[in-house]
Write an enzyme that holds these catalytic residues in place. Sequence first.
Site, mmCIF file in Angstrom:
data_model
loop_
_atom_site.group_PDB
_atom_site.id
_atom_site.type_symbol
_atom_site.label_atom_id
_atom_site.label_comp_id
_atom_site.label_asym_id
_atom_site.label_seq_id
_atom_site.Cartn_x
_atom_site.Cartn_y
_atom_site.Cartn_z
ATOM 1 N N ASN A 8 0.858 -1.183 0.000
ATOM 2 C CA ASN A 8 0.000 0.000 0.000
ATOM 3 C C ASN A 8 0.899 1.239 0.000
ATOM 4 O OD1 ASN A 8 -1.812 2.041 0.525
ATOM 5 N ND2 ASN A 8 -2.298 1.362 2.614
ATOM 6 N N LYS A 10 0.126 4.251 -0.291
ATOM 7 C CA LYS A 10 -0.519 5.448 0.278
ATOM 8 C C LYS A 10 -0.299 6.655 -0.651
ATOM 9 C CE LYS A 10 -0.239 3.344 4.790
ATOM 10 N NZ LYS A 10 -0.093 3.467 6.246
ATOM 11 N N HIS A 98 -9.616 1.261 4.877
ATOM 12 C CA HIS A 98 -8.333 1.449 5.575
ATOM 13 C C HIS A 98 -8.554 2.407 6.750
ATOM 14 C CE1 HIS A 98 -4.238 2.676 6.452
ATOM 15 N NE2 HIS A 98 -3.851 1.569 5.846
ATOM 16 N N GLU A 100 -6.926 4.807 7.867
ATOM 17 C CA GLU A 100 -6.696 6.226 7.593
ATOM 18 C C GLU A 100 -7.918 6.847 6.924
ATOM 19 O OE1 GLU A 100 -2.950 5.731 5.550
ATOM 20 O OE2 GLU A 100 -2.013 5.166 7.446
ATOM 21 N N GLU A 167 -5.190 -4.892 10.711
ATOM 22 C CA GLU A 167 -4.207 -3.819 10.861
ATOM 23 C C GLU A 167 -4.505 -3.020 12.125
ATOM 24 O OE1 GLU A 167 -2.247 -2.714 6.879
ATOM 25 O OE2 GLU A 167 -3.998 -1.445 7.127
ATOM 26 N N GLY A 173 2.612 2.340 10.951
ATOM 27 C CA GLY A 173 3.534 3.457 10.817
ATOM 28 C C GLY A 173 4.355 3.768 12.057
ATOM 29 N N SER A 209 3.561 -1.903 10.219
ATOM 30 C CA SER A 209 5.006 -1.879 10.431
ATOM 31 C C SER A 209 5.713 -3.192 10.090
ATOM 32 C CB SER A 209 5.338 -1.461 11.871
ATOM 33 O OG SER A 209 4.888 -0.137 12.105
#
Length: 254
Positions: A8, A10, A98, A100, A167, A173, A209
């Site tokens: 991904n 992003k 996702h 985010e 996730e 991250g 991560s």
Amino acid sequence: MRPLVAGNWKMNKDYVEAVHLVQQLGVLLRARAVDRVDVMVLPPFVDLRSVTSVVAADRLPIAVGAQHASAHDRGAYTGETSVAMLSRLGITTVIVGHSERRRMYAMDDAVVAATLAAVRRGGLTPLLCVGEDEETRARGDHASFVRDQVRSALADAPAGDLVVAYEPIWAIGTGTPATTDDVAQMAAVVRDALPAGARESTPVLYGGSVTAASASELIAHGGVDGFLVGGASLDAEEFCAICVAVHDCYAHSA
Ligand code: PGA
């Protein structure tokens, strides 16, 4: 089931950089004979046409997915992209929900379910992302939270191809993935939440991560069928090393 490693990207890489990265990745995957793993990249929308063209022209062993799609089929939705538009480009898979997008773009459970249904209606595979935040885990509610997320996402379109990525938001991250035990426990929760007929056929991935350093242990003992990789997918060598770790694990167990 074949394992899947998906990158991904992003909001990183313009189309020139994207072409370069996917070509580099293709060369590395061929050189390392990574053939026991399905490899996918999910670039930004404006890169998709260039990346699918390069993958087709160079016959790269890489699938191309999108990071999002509209829940609507067409119309006055400024800035959105429909599933049909993605399908026309040769996109196979679309990330749905996702964390985010859930957090920053008002993607609540109803929108996630509608988007997943739109992806299935358009004949593509949804890659559903689920995962709890730090507070939910601290309360001990993570298993029921993730179970509810999986079930509500499938409410509008219960049957069809699916990939699920667990996730945890607290691992994305941060540089520190969830422990192997946490991953194994939550992968079981995700599988248990799936409709009975989908449990065997739905790959369950871990994301948060993942790097080449953590991939071997997580794939060997985390009870997952692959990874959704963010930061580490932006470097062809690092991403390829993750694919190799998964390939080696499956080669040994075959
Ligand atoms: P990360 O992102 O690998 O950079 O933690 C994973 C994701 O958000 O899909």
